[in-house]
Design a protein around this motif. Structure first.
Motif, short mmCIF file in Angstrom:
data_model
loop_
_atom_site.label_atom_id
_atom_site.label_comp_id
_atom_site.label_asym_id
_atom_site.label_seq_id
_atom_site.Cartn_x
_atom_site.Cartn_y
_atom_site.Cartn_z
N SER A 2 43.58 83.67 37.75
CA SER A 2 42.74 84.44 36.85
C SER A 2 42.24 85.71 37.51
CB SER A 2 41.56 83.58 36.38
OG SER A 2 40.76 83.24 37.49
N ALA B 197 45.23 83.42 17.31
CA ALA B 197 45.58 82.98 18.66
C ALA B 197 44.58 83.48 19.69
CB ALA B 197 46.99 83.45 19.02
N LEU B 198 44.06 84.68 19.49
CA LEU B 198 43.09 85.24 20.44
C LEU B 198 41.78 84.47 20.46
CD1 LEU B 198 43.66 89.05 19.86
CD2 LEU B 198 44.26 87.72 21.89
N LYS B 199 41.47 83.77 19.39
CA LYS B 199 40.23 82.98 19.34
C LYS B 199 40.31 81.78 20.28
CE LYS B 199 39.36 84.13 14.53
NZ LYS B 199 39.36 83.62 13.16
N GLY B 200 41.50 81.31 20.54
CA GLY B 200 41.67 80.13 21.39
C GLY B 200 41.35 78.86 20.63
N ARG B 201 41.61 77.74 21.27
CA ARG B 201 41.32 76.42 20.70
C ARG B 201 40.72 75.55 21.79
NH1 ARG B 201 46.56 74.70 17.17
NH2 ARG B 201 46.62 76.54 15.86
N TYR B 202 39.85 74.64 21.39
CA TYR B 202 39.24 73.71 22.34
C TYR B 202 40.04 72.40 22.31
CZ TYR B 202 36.02 70.50 24.54
OH TYR B 202 35.48 69.55 25.36
N ASP C 140 48.57 71.69 19.94
CA ASP C 140 49.73 72.46 20.36
C ASP C 140 50.60 71.61 21.29
OD1 ASP C 140 51.34 74.74 20.36
OD2 ASP C 140 49.62 76.04 20.75
#
Length: 96
Positions: free
Chosen positions: A5, A21-26, A56
């Motif tokens: 990172s 997609a930019l929001k992300g997922r938990y 995913d």
């Protein structure tokens, strides 16, 4: 694949992504499977009141998996060096 990172953005390829997609997922769980030619990572959200939801499925070659493993280990070490050791509950160590 990004190894850390802390890499400069100029070292990473530019990837386009949708707003969703930019929001992300938990994901609070992941299952890992492998065959001769690939590793499969299934990211899940485990709802305590319902069944697990597959968020995913990522399929990686063994070489990509090895680089991901190294990158995760490197970043986890940096995190723990800064924030302290992450303690796992006894039942979380059962899959070792």
């Amino acid at each position: 694949m990004a190894e850390s990172s802390n890499q400069k953005p100029s070292q990473q390829p530019h990837a386009q992504a949708s707003e969703d997609a930019l929001k992300g997922r938990y994901a609070n769980a992941v299952q890992v499977f492998h065959g001769n030619e690939e590793f499969i990572l299934e990211f899940l959200f485990m709802d305590p009141h319902r069944a697990a939801h597959l968020l995913d499925r990522i399929i990686l070659s063994p070489r990509h998996m090895k680089r991901l493993y190294a990158a995760i280990g490197e970043n986890l070490k940096k995190y723990e060096d800064h924030h302290g050791e992450i303690k796992l509950h006894k039942h979380e160590n059962e899959n070792k």
